[in-house]
Write an enzyme that holds these catalytic residues in place. Structure first.
Site, PDB file in Angstrom:
ATOM      1  N   ARG A   1       1.099   2.124  12.826  1.00 18.86           N
ATOM      2  CA  ARG A   1       0.255   1.091  12.803  1.00 18.86           C
ATOM      3  C   ARG A   1       0.033   0.561  10.881  1.00 18.86           C
ATOM      4  O   ARG A   1      -0.856  -0.316  10.542  1.00 18.86           O
ATOM      5  CB  ARG A   1      -1.189   0.565  13.029  1.00 18.86           C
ATOM      6  CG  ARG A   1      -1.938   1.484  12.783  1.00 18.86           C
ATOM      7  CD  ARG A   1      -2.978   2.159  13.868  1.00 18.86           C
ATOM      8  NE  ARG A   1      -3.913   2.248  12.923  1.00 18.86           N
ATOM      9  CZ  ARG A   1      -5.913   2.111  13.705  1.00 18.86           C
ATOM     10  NH1 ARG A   1      -5.738   0.699  14.233  1.00 18.86           N
ATOM     11  NH2 ARG A   1      -6.555   2.931  13.141  1.00 18.86           N
ATOM     12  N   HIS A   2       1.179   1.452   9.788  1.00 15.07           N
ATOM     13  CA  HIS A   2       1.099   1.452   8.852  1.00 15.07           C
ATOM     14  C   HIS A   2       2.839   0.858   8.301  1.00 15.07           C
ATOM     15  O   HIS A   2       3.513   1.765   8.604  1.00 15.07           O
ATOM     16  CB  HIS A   2       0.599   2.334   8.302  1.00 15.07           C
ATOM     17  CG  HIS A   2      -0.990   2.255   8.173  1.00 15.07           C
ATOM     18  ND1 HIS A   2      -1.482   4.016   9.149  1.00 15.07           N
ATOM     19  CD2 HIS A   2      -2.234   1.981   7.495  1.00 15.07           C
ATOM     20  CE1 HIS A   2      -2.723   3.514   8.807  1.00 15.07           C
ATOM     21  NE2 HIS A   2      -3.287   2.546   8.480  1.00 15.07           N
TER      22      HIS A   2
ATOM     23  N   ARG B   1       0.678  -1.025   0.426  1.00 13.10           N
ATOM     24  CA  ARG B   1      -0.299  -0.004  -0.022  1.00 13.10           C
ATOM     25  C   ARG B   1       0.748   1.210   0.191  1.00 13.10           C
ATOM     26  O   ARG B   1       1.921   1.346   0.839  1.00 13.10           O
ATOM     27  CB  ARG B   1      -0.929  -0.128   1.367  1.00 13.10           C
ATOM     28  CG  ARG B   1      -1.665  -1.449   1.028  1.00 13.10           C
ATOM     29  CD  ARG B   1      -2.791  -1.552   0.967  1.00 13.10           C
ATOM     30  NE  ARG B   1      -3.672  -2.263   0.749  1.00 13.10           N
ATOM     31  CZ  ARG B   1      -4.622  -2.856   2.006  1.00 13.10           C
ATOM     32  NH1 ARG B   1      -5.145  -1.601   2.925  1.00 13.10           N
ATOM     33  NH2 ARG B   1      -5.318  -4.084   1.683  1.00 13.10           N
TER      34      ARG B   1
ATOM     35  N   ARG C   1       1.049  -6.429  12.396  1.00 10.43           N
ATOM     36  CA  ARG C   1      -0.308  -5.482  13.626  1.00 10.43           C
ATOM     37  C   ARG C   1      -0.628  -6.873  14.790  1.00 10.43           C
ATOM     38  O   ARG C   1      -0.516  -6.440  15.141  1.00 10.43           O
ATOM     39  CB  ARG C   1      -1.930  -5.304  12.741  1.00 10.43           C
ATOM     40  CG  ARG C   1      -1.662  -3.574  12.751  1.00 10.43           C
ATOM     41  CD  ARG C   1      -3.213  -2.869  12.259  1.00 10.43           C
ATOM     42  NE  ARG C   1      -2.477  -1.736  10.646  1.00 10.43           N
ATOM     43  CZ  ARG C   1      -3.461  -1.590  10.650  1.00 10.43           C
ATOM     44  NH1 ARG C   1      -4.886  -1.850  10.945  1.00 10.43           N
ATOM     45  NH2 ARG C   1      -3.480  -0.652   9.285  1.00 10.43           N
TER      46      ARG C   1
ATOM     47  N   SER D   1     -10.044  -6.311   8.806  1.00 10.89           N
ATOM     48  CA  SER D   1     -11.557  -5.808   8.641  1.00 10.89           C
ATOM     49  C   SER D   1     -12.275  -6.525   7.125  1.00 10.89           C
ATOM     50  O   SER D   1     -11.155  -8.325   6.483  1.00 10.89           O
ATOM     51  CB  SER D   1     -11.453  -4.790   7.602  1.00 10.89           C
ATOM     52  OG  SER D   1     -11.375  -4.531   6.879  1.00 10.89           O
TER      53      SER D   1
ATOM     54  N   GLU E   1      -7.805  -1.466  14.615  1.00  9.10           N
ATOM     55  CA  GLU E   1      -8.349  -2.689  14.027  1.00  9.10           C
ATOM     56  C   GLU E   1      -7.083  -3.382  13.274  1.00  9.10           C
ATOM     57  O   GLU E   1      -6.382  -3.129  13.430  1.00  9.10           O
ATOM     58  CB  GLU E   1      -9.496  -2.008  13.083  1.00  9.10           C
ATOM     59  CG  GLU E   1      -9.305  -2.318  11.763  1.00  9.10           C
ATOM     60  CD  GLU E   1      -8.935  -1.447  10.453  1.00  9.10           C
ATOM     61  OE1 GLU E   1      -9.446  -0.471  10.265  1.00  9.10           O
ATOM     62  OE2 GLU E   1      -8.699  -2.345   9.425  1.00  9.10           O
TER      63      GLU E   1
ATOM     64  N   GLU F   1       0.648   3.875   1.135  1.00  9.06           N
ATOM     65  CA  GLU F   1       1.028   4.685   2.500  1.00  9.06           C
ATOM     66  C   GLU F   1       1.508   5.469   2.526  1.00  9.06           C
ATOM     67  O   GLU F   1       3.016   5.484   3.153  1.00  9.06           O
ATOM     68  CB  GLU F   1       0.492   3.935   3.382  1.00  9.06           C
ATOM     69  CG  GLU F   1      -0.629   3.005   3.377  1.00  9.06           C
ATOM     70  CD  GLU F   1      -1.762   3.101   3.769  1.00  9.06           C
ATOM     71  OE1 GLU F   1      -2.371   4.646   4.171  1.00  9.06           O
ATOM     72  OE2 GLU F   1      -2.682   2.911   3.670  1.00  9.06           O
TER      73      GLU F   1
HETATM   74  P1  AMO Z   1      -7.615  -3.799   4.312  1.00  9.31           P
HETATM   75  O1  AMO Z   1      -7.852  -2.549   4.332  1.00  9.31           O
HETATM   76  O2  AMO Z   1      -8.575  -2.910   6.389  1.00  9.31           O
HETATM   77  O3  AMO Z   1      -9.110  -4.878   4.299  1.00  9.31           O
HETATM   78  O4  AMO Z   1      -6.892  -4.134   5.424  1.00  9.31           O
HETATM   79  C1  AMO Z   1      -6.779  -5.464   6.202  1.00  9.31           C
HETATM   80  C2  AMO Z   1      -6.067  -5.740   7.451  1.00  9.31           C
HETATM   81  O5  AMO Z   1      -4.702  -5.411   6.691  1.00  9.31           O
HETATM   82  C3  AMO Z   1      -3.927  -4.618   7.535  1.00  9.31           C
HETATM   83  N1  AMO Z   1      -3.504  -3.395   7.246  1.00  9.31           N
HETATM   84  C4  AMO Z   1      -2.347  -2.864   6.811  1.00  9.31           C
HETATM   85  N2  AMO Z   1      -1.558  -3.703   8.317  1.00  9.31           N
HETATM   86  C5  AMO Z   1      -0.098  -2.429   7.828  1.00  9.31           C
HETATM   87  N3  AMO Z   1       0.287  -1.981   6.940  1.00  9.31           N
HETATM   88  C6  AMO Z   1      -0.942  -1.629   5.993  1.00  9.31           C
HETATM   89  N4  AMO Z   1      -0.915  -0.255   5.275  1.00  9.31           N
HETATM   90  C7  AMO Z   1      -2.025  -2.208   6.209  1.00  9.31           C
HETATM   91  N5  AMO Z   1      -3.223  -2.132   5.698  1.00  9.31           N
HETATM   92  C8  AMO Z   1      -4.347  -2.978   5.553  1.00  9.31           C
HETATM   93  C9  AMO Z   1      -4.919  -3.632   8.654  1.00  9.31           C
HETATM   94  C10 AMO Z   1      -6.287  -4.334   8.432  1.00  9.31           C
HETATM   95  O6  AMO Z   1      -7.039  -4.394   8.548  1.00  9.31           O
HETATM   96  N6  AMO Z   1     -10.353  -6.697   1.423  1.00  9.31           N
HETATM   97  C11 AMO Z   1     -10.004  -6.392   2.901  1.00  9.31           C
HETATM   98  C12 AMO Z   1     -10.072  -7.350   3.476  1.00  9.31           C
HETATM   99  C13 AMO Z   1     -11.753  -8.437   3.632  1.00  9.31           C
HETATM  100  O7  AMO Z   1     -12.712  -7.667   2.875  1.00  9.31           O
HETATM  101  O8  AMO Z   1     -11.506  -9.014   3.094  1.00  9.31           O
HETATM  102  C14 AMO Z   1      -8.456  -4.933   2.673  1.00  9.31           C
HETATM  103  O9  AMO Z   1      -8.273  -5.456   2.295  1.00  9.31           O
HETATM  104  O10 AMO Z   1      -4.533  -4.529   9.499  1.00  9.31           O
END
Ligand code: AMO
Length: 435
Positions: free
Chosen positions: A222-223, A214, A409, A361, A358, A216
């Site tokens: 947490r990212h 991602r 996480r 999700s 979180e 980000e």
């Molecule tokens: P979402 O985007 O909420 O959902 O991501 C799911 C989980 O992935 C982790 N996460 C991350 N961890 C670290 N750095 C990041 N940049 C990051 N982005 C996400 C988190 C988050 O809760 N396809 C949907 C899931 C689904 O509906 O099945 C999805 O990707 O723990």
């Protein structure tokens, strides 16, 4: 080399060896002390530390030339240690240097001076020698193994899906793009498309533990730009609660398994894993707003619950339900992606929350292609851009749902680490591409 590496035993085995037995050990000389008539080497291997001691003046001379973090192989006789900590030590007979380390180390290894995380990550090789860090990654390794054990026993098939993809599913803002022989290619943001694709193909229950990317820009605790995604999908569900049941069972199984299999590592880290009671509370989004209003946080239906308020919800839920693990359910569709099923304004999407943060999700997906197409349009997107996603839905898609969870996480939260980067061997963020 005169000493035989194949005869090497680990420090933990020396502790259970009989006094008087001759053994061979190998590892890093984490601390070398030469005090004139006696010299010590604190040897470190993957099981811990072992003291090597010598009063032989020839060996003492050689030990005084040894630098901290050099790799050695040593032979000696097991004896009871006179130190306060007790246990066994080795009376050194001989040793050989396999790799001499430079005399000055760039970060303090004794634990006396705290080094900031950024510098620790620059010299991750030295940082990872800290047994506490090794413990974190042993626990992470076991967490993946326990997750696999649970899912394979419950009829899930493990998948490996492409990370070079032609389109994203989690929004354009966080897509990494590169050139692919004159065409655009993206780094996969999630396994979303593929896990649903495989359910259309009849796999019934699938999961993957693999990387997602991602873009980000945010610098948070947490990212990351690359994270390990545990993604999970199951078919023939009645509603999203069928997914929640598997999720909560997996989570409790995992914590219990770690408690038994990583007892030593958890003790070293001083972390007690709390096992939450089943079932976890299903706290609706509306109830979250009500809870927040009791502490004068006013949010309207449709507003996002920001990070600070999410933490507050965690505290309020803990007070009311006496647990740190719960689901927030029935989110407004406006806050969830196009692929989530809706009942009017309320969606079947959920978050799994741990201590007000979180962790995952997911939700029930919209499996009817005509409604799905409308939802894509409703989000202001063009269904033509999602043809790659819609195709499997045209040839028989069962009702289904799932979730995505960040392993980084997970490890950070359950081990109560301050920063997500501590739970990742080689973290990636907007600034860091090395090591
Ligand atoms: P979402 O985007 O909420 O959902 O991501 C799911 C989980 O992935 C982790 N996460 C991350 N961890 C670290 N750095 C990041 N940049 C990051 N982005 C996400 C988190 C988050 O809760 N396809 C949907 C899931 C689904 O509906 O099945 C999805 O990707 O723990």
């Amino acid at each position: 080399m005169a000493l035989d590496l194949h005869k090497r035993i680990l420090s933990a085995e020396v502790q259970s060896s009989k006094a008087g037995s001759q053994v061979i050990v190998a590892g890093w000389a984490s601390e070398v002390k030469s005090l004139g008539k006696i010299a010590f080497i604190k040897l470190r291997d993957r099981e811990g530390y072992l003291q090597l001691v010598s009063t032989d003046f020839k060996l003492i001379g050689r030990i005084s030339k040894l630098t901290n973090e050099s790799v050695i192989i040593a032979s000696g006789k097991v004896q009871k240690s006179k130190a306060k900590a007790g246990g066994n030590e080795l009376e050194l007979k001989d040793f050989e240097v396999l790799s001499l380390a430079e005399p000055k180390l760039p970060i303090d290894m004794s634990g006396k001076i705290e080094t900031d995380l950024s510098k620790r990550l620059d010299y991750r090789v030295l940082d990872l020698k800290n047994p506490k860090n090794l413990a974190i990654f042993k626990i992470r390794s076991q967490a993946n193994a326990s997750t696999r054990d649970f899912l394979l026993a419950n009829g899930f098939i493990e998948m490996q899906t492409p990370k070079l993809v032609a389109a994203g599913t989690e929004g354009g803002a966080t897509l990494f793009q590169a050139d692919y022989y004159g065409k655009k290619v993206f780094l996969s943001q999630s396994q979303q498309l593929y896990k649903q694709y495989l359910l259309a193909a009849g796999f019934d229950r699938v999961f993957e533990i693999g990387p997602s990317f991602r873009a980000e820009k945010s610098h948070t605790m947490r990212h990351l730009t690359e994270f390990t995604h545990f993604d999970f999908e199951m078919a023939f569900i009645k509603d999203e609660d069928d997914v929640l049941k598997v999720l909560e069972q997996w989570f409790v199984f995992l914590l219990k398994d770690l408690k038994v299999k990583c007892k030593k590592e958890l003790e070293l880290l001083g972390t007690a894993l709390e096992i939450p009671k089943l079932p976890f509370p299903r706290v609706t989004y509306e109830e979250c707003l009500k809870l927040l209003s009791t502490i004068s946080v006013k949010l309207k239906f449709g507003n996002d619950i920001g990070t600070d308020d999410e933490k507050k919800v965690g505290e309020l839920v803990k007070k009311k339900y006496k647990t740190n693990s719960y689901f927030i359910t029935k989110y407004p569709f406006g806050l969830k992606p196009f692929y989530i099923m809706t009942d009017g304004e309320v969606s079947r999407g959920f978050d799994f929350e741990y201590e007000g943060e979180e962790l995952a999700s997911g939700g029930q997906r919209e499996h009817r292609v005509d409604i799905l197409t409308k939802q894509i349009k409703g989000k202001g997107l063009n269904p033509k851009d999602f043809e790659f996603y819609l195709m499997p839905f045209r040839y028989g898609m069962p009702p289904h749902g799932g979730f995505g969870l960040g392993i980084d996480r997970l490890i950070r939260y359950i081990l109560k680490l301050e920063n997500i980067r501590e739970a990742v061997l080689f973290p990636r963020d907007p600034e860091r591409l090395m090591p």
